[in-house]
Design a protein around this motif. Structure first.
Motif, mmCIF file in Angstrom:
data_model
loop_
_atom_site.group_PDB
_atom_site.id
_atom_site.type_symbol
_atom_site.label_atom_id
_atom_site.label_comp_id
_atom_site.label_asym_id
_atom_site.label_seq_id
_atom_site.Cartn_x
_atom_site.Cartn_y
_atom_site.Cartn_z
ATOM 1 N N ALA A 41 -36.779 -34.115 -4.880
ATOM 2 C CA ALA A 41 -37.810 -34.039 -5.924
ATOM 3 C C ALA A 41 -38.105 -35.444 -6.423
ATOM 4 O O ALA A 41 -38.039 -35.745 -7.605
ATOM 5 C CB ALA A 41 -37.381 -33.108 -7.058
ATOM 6 N N CYS A 42 -38.476 -36.304 -5.481
ATOM 7 C CA CYS A 42 -38.539 -37.747 -5.726
ATOM 8 C C CYS A 42 -39.744 -38.196 -6.517
ATOM 9 O O CYS A 42 -39.780 -39.330 -6.992
ATOM 10 C CB CYS A 42 -38.518 -38.484 -4.382
ATOM 11 N N TYR A 106 -34.301 -35.300 -12.961
ATOM 12 C CA TYR A 106 -35.259 -34.511 -13.740
ATOM 13 C C TYR A 106 -36.008 -33.486 -12.880
ATOM 14 O O TYR A 106 -37.231 -33.404 -12.904
ATOM 15 C CB TYR A 106 -36.223 -35.425 -14.503
ATOM 16 N N PHE A 107 -35.224 -32.735 -12.140
ATOM 17 C CA PHE A 107 -35.758 -31.601 -11.387
ATOM 18 C C PHE A 107 -35.560 -30.375 -12.276
ATOM 19 O O PHE A 107 -34.492 -29.797 -12.329
ATOM 20 C CB PHE A 107 -35.010 -31.459 -10.058
ATOM 21 N N GLN A 108 -36.604 -30.009 -13.005
ATOM 22 C CA GLN A 108 -36.506 -28.988 -14.053
ATOM 23 C C GLN A 108 -37.167 -27.703 -13.571
ATOM 24 O O GLN A 108 -38.394 -27.572 -13.604
ATOM 25 C CB GLN A 108 -37.176 -29.486 -15.336
ATOM 26 N N VAL A 109 -36.344 -26.781 -13.112
ATOM 27 C CA VAL A 109 -36.828 -25.506 -12.590
ATOM 28 C C VAL A 109 -35.948 -24.393 -13.139
ATOM 29 O O VAL A 109 -34.848 -24.644 -13.648
ATOM 30 C CB VAL A 109 -36.804 -25.493 -11.037
ATOM 31 N N TRP A 196 -31.449 -36.156 -25.016
ATOM 32 C CA TRP A 196 -30.173 -35.759 -24.438
ATOM 33 C C TRP A 196 -30.364 -35.258 -23.013
ATOM 34 O O TRP A 196 -31.191 -34.388 -22.756
ATOM 35 C CB TRP A 196 -29.508 -34.672 -25.290
ATOM 36 N N ASP A 197 -29.615 -35.861 -22.108
ATOM 37 C CA ASP A 197 -29.659 -35.480 -20.698
ATOM 38 C C ASP A 197 -28.309 -34.903 -20.286
ATOM 39 O O ASP A 197 -27.270 -35.220 -20.884
ATOM 40 C CB ASP A 197 -29.948 -36.703 -19.821
ATOM 41 N N CYS A 198 -28.324 -34.068 -19.258
ATOM 42 C CA CYS A 198 -27.073 -33.671 -18.623
ATOM 43 C C CYS A 198 -26.860 -34.600 -17.435
ATOM 44 O O CYS A 198 -27.820 -35.033 -16.782
ATOM 45 C CB CYS A 198 -27.106 -32.215 -18.187
ATOM 46 N N PHE A 199 -25.614 -34.927 -17.179
ATOM 47 C CA PHE A 199 -25.303 -35.856 -16.103
ATOM 48 C C PHE A 199 -24.134 -35.321 -15.286
ATOM 49 O O PHE A 199 -23.123 -34.883 -15.842
ATOM 50 C CB PHE A 199 -24.950 -37.244 -16.643
ATOM 51 N N LEU A 200 -24.292 -35.365 -13.974
ATOM 52 C CA LEU A 200 -23.239 -34.920 -13.064
ATOM 53 C C LEU A 200 -23.109 -35.924 -11.928
ATOM 54 O O LEU A 200 -24.091 -36.295 -11.298
ATOM 55 C CB LEU A 200 -23.570 -33.540 -12.487
#
Length: 205
Positions: A41-42, A106-109, A196-200
């Protein structure tokens, strides 16, 4: 939004995203030795172009051909040292193998699509390969600023780990992270606010 809607969005503006890489991607990937990478999702390819400039051979995947065409133009000769293969495909359906690095920003689905995509992208990694995923966190809706306002497409790092149940991974970071953004305050001035972001970050076992 479907591919046609994203095509229209990318066609209507110079750049939807910044020219430089995502700050979290840059921080986490700068020390990695170059190899094969996928940027899922570039969009316009900001992370793919940056990785290629550091010697990576990158597969840049997005379902918007307009975005990919813009990315190819933006790359110019800045990808010297590595390469970018621009692939028009649905990020939830794309499959690959043997990658050293996967980047998803930021692939928001909705959750079902997210689960399919994260499982596919981790399965595309070779053993020891790294995933770096950053997205708008679920708590950003009430506690942060900007980002999607639909809770169905937000997530936490814990959600992503649950999505990966049954796949052997070595989790290196799984957390909520702060991102400072500058916004207009409504009176002609600018103000700094926290998103706020989630990070993995993990390695495939």
């Amino acid at each position: 939004m479907d591919a046609a809607e994203w095509d229209a969005r990318y066609a209507d503006t110079d750049l939807v995203w910044s020219r430089g890489p995502n700050a979290f991607v840059e921080a986490e990937c700068s020390a990695l030795p170059p190899g094969r990478a996928v940027d899922l999702a570039c969009g316009e390819g900001r992370n793919a172009i940056w990785l290629a400039s550091r010697g990576w051979d990158v597969t840049a995947v997005d379902f918007s051909q307009v975005a990919l065409d813009k990315g190819r133009q933006l790359a110019g000769d800045r990808s010297a040292g590595g390469s970018v293969d621009w692939v028009c495909a649905d990020a939830t359906a794309w499959r690959g193998e043997g990658y050293d690095l996967a980047v998803v920003a930021y692939f928001q689905v909705p959750a079902t699509d997210r689960r399919t995509a994260v499982r596919h992208v981790v399965e595309s990694l070779r053993p020891g390969g790294t995933l770096v995923w950053v997205g708008h966190d679920s708590t950003n809706l009430a506690e942060g600023t900007g980002g999607p306002q639909d809770p169905r497409v937000l997530m936490t790092a814990e959600d992503l780990l649950a999505d990966l149940e049954g796949i052997a991974v070595d989790v290196q970071r799984a957390e909520r992270v702060a991102r400072v953004v500058t916004t207009a305050d409504g009176h002609g001035a600018e103000a700094e606010r926290t998103a706020w972001d989630c990070f993995l970050r993990l390695r495939r076992a």
